[in-house]
Design a protein around this motif. Structure first.
Motif, PDB file in Angstrom:
ATOM      1  N   GLU A 275      -9.376   6.393   9.426  1.00 12.21           N
ATOM      2  CA  GLU A 275     -10.667   5.751   9.534  1.00 12.21           C
ATOM      3  C   GLU A 275     -10.533   5.013  10.831  1.00 12.21           C
ATOM      4  O   GLU A 275     -11.443   5.145  11.781  1.00 12.21           O
ATOM      5  N   GLU A 276      -9.592   4.105  11.368  1.00 15.22           N
ATOM      6  CA  GLU A 276      -9.554   3.646  12.513  1.00 15.22           C
ATOM      7  C   GLU A 276      -9.477   4.364  13.640  1.00 15.22           C
ATOM      8  O   GLU A 276     -10.002   4.163  14.731  1.00 15.22           O
ATOM      9  N   ALA A 277      -8.590   5.554  13.793  1.00 15.69           N
ATOM     10  CA  ALA A 277      -8.677   6.606  14.695  1.00 15.69           C
ATOM     11  C   ALA A 277     -10.036   7.146  14.969  1.00 15.69           C
ATOM     12  O   ALA A 277     -10.593   7.127  16.092  1.00 15.69           O
ATOM     13  N   ARG A 278     -10.694   7.344  13.720  1.00 12.54           N
ATOM     14  CA  ARG A 278     -12.274   7.854  14.086  1.00 12.54           C
ATOM     15  C   ARG A 278     -13.211   6.836  14.568  1.00 12.54           C
ATOM     16  O   ARG A 278     -13.965   7.148  15.637  1.00 12.54           O
ATOM     17  N   ARG A 279     -12.897   5.682  14.401  1.00  7.68           N
ATOM     18  CA  ARG A 279     -13.778   4.671  14.832  1.00  7.68           C
ATOM     19  C   ARG A 279     -13.410   4.412  16.402  1.00  7.68           C
ATOM     20  O   ARG A 279     -14.177   4.362  17.315  1.00  7.68           O
TER      21      ARG A 279
ATOM     22  N   LEU B 120       0.691  -1.137  -0.171  1.00  8.22           N
ATOM     23  CA  LEU B 120       0.105   0.065   0.143  1.00  8.22           C
ATOM     24  C   LEU B 120       0.734   1.225   0.189  1.00  8.22           C
ATOM     25  O   LEU B 120       1.965   1.297   0.495  1.00  8.22           O
ATOM     26  N   SER B 121       0.516   2.264  -0.646  1.00  6.55           N
ATOM     27  CA  SER B 121       0.967   3.720  -0.448  1.00  6.55           C
ATOM     28  C   SER B 121       0.732   4.127   0.788  1.00  6.55           C
ATOM     29  O   SER B 121       0.066   4.026   1.446  1.00  6.55           O
ATOM     30  N   ASP B 122       1.844   5.404   0.945  1.00  5.19           N
ATOM     31  CA  ASP B 122       1.886   5.925   2.246  1.00  5.19           C
ATOM     32  C   ASP B 122       0.478   6.565   2.394  1.00  5.19           C
ATOM     33  O   ASP B 122      -0.082   6.615   3.190  1.00  5.19           O
ATOM     34  N   ALA B 123      -0.086   7.221   1.244  1.00  2.46           N
ATOM     35  CA  ALA B 123      -1.531   7.434   1.276  1.00  2.46           C
ATOM     36  C   ALA B 123      -2.537   6.653   1.797  1.00  2.46           C
ATOM     37  O   ALA B 123      -3.338   7.199   2.609  1.00  2.46           O
ATOM     38  N   GLU B 124      -2.559   5.638   1.203  1.00  2.00           N
ATOM     39  CA  GLU B 124      -3.665   4.805   1.473  1.00  2.00           C
ATOM     40  C   GLU B 124      -3.521   4.260   3.189  1.00  2.00           C
ATOM     41  O   GLU B 124      -4.349   3.955   3.872  1.00  2.00           O
TER      42      GLU B 124
END
Length: 107
Positions: free
Chosen positions: A96-100, A85-89
């Motif tokens: 997303e995980e932090a928001r969850r 995966l790219s750094d951006a991905e």
């Protein structure tokens, strides 16, 4: 030297993020996933967003289909996929995980 200190995995083993896994076992997992894509009912069970599988269920499905796969294989495959995966991905997924977690943790 303490047991296991300084030892390296033999060349026939792959190391993915600290998990040592034989190429054959990752090949079995890849073969099982290819098998699942060819069988719609199995593919549906693996991809149902409303019912994510527990690792034990996934491993049982692989065994029932005749594939020798274990938990270390699944972890190694996840790490292998994340390495590409790219750094951006990776940043997007971390966000997303932090928001969850922010909504899950009280306070």
């Amino acid at each position: 030297m303490a047991s296991g200190e300084g030892r390296r995995a033999p060349a026939r083993f792959a190391r993915h993020g600290g998990v040592v896994c034989t190429p054959m076992s990752l090949e079995h997992l890849d073969d099982f996933l290819a098998h699942a894509r060819r069988h719609p009912e199995l593919a549906q069970c693996l991809q149902d967003p409303n019912r994510p599988l527990e690792i034990a269920e996934f491993l049982a499905m692989a065994r029932e289909a005749g594939f020798a796969v274990d938990e270390a294989d699944v972890i190694a495959a996840q790490l292998r996929a994340e390495e590409s995966l790219s750094d951006a991905e990776l940043q997007r997924r971390a966000g997303e995980e932090a928001r969850r977690l922010r909504h899950f943790i009280p306070g």
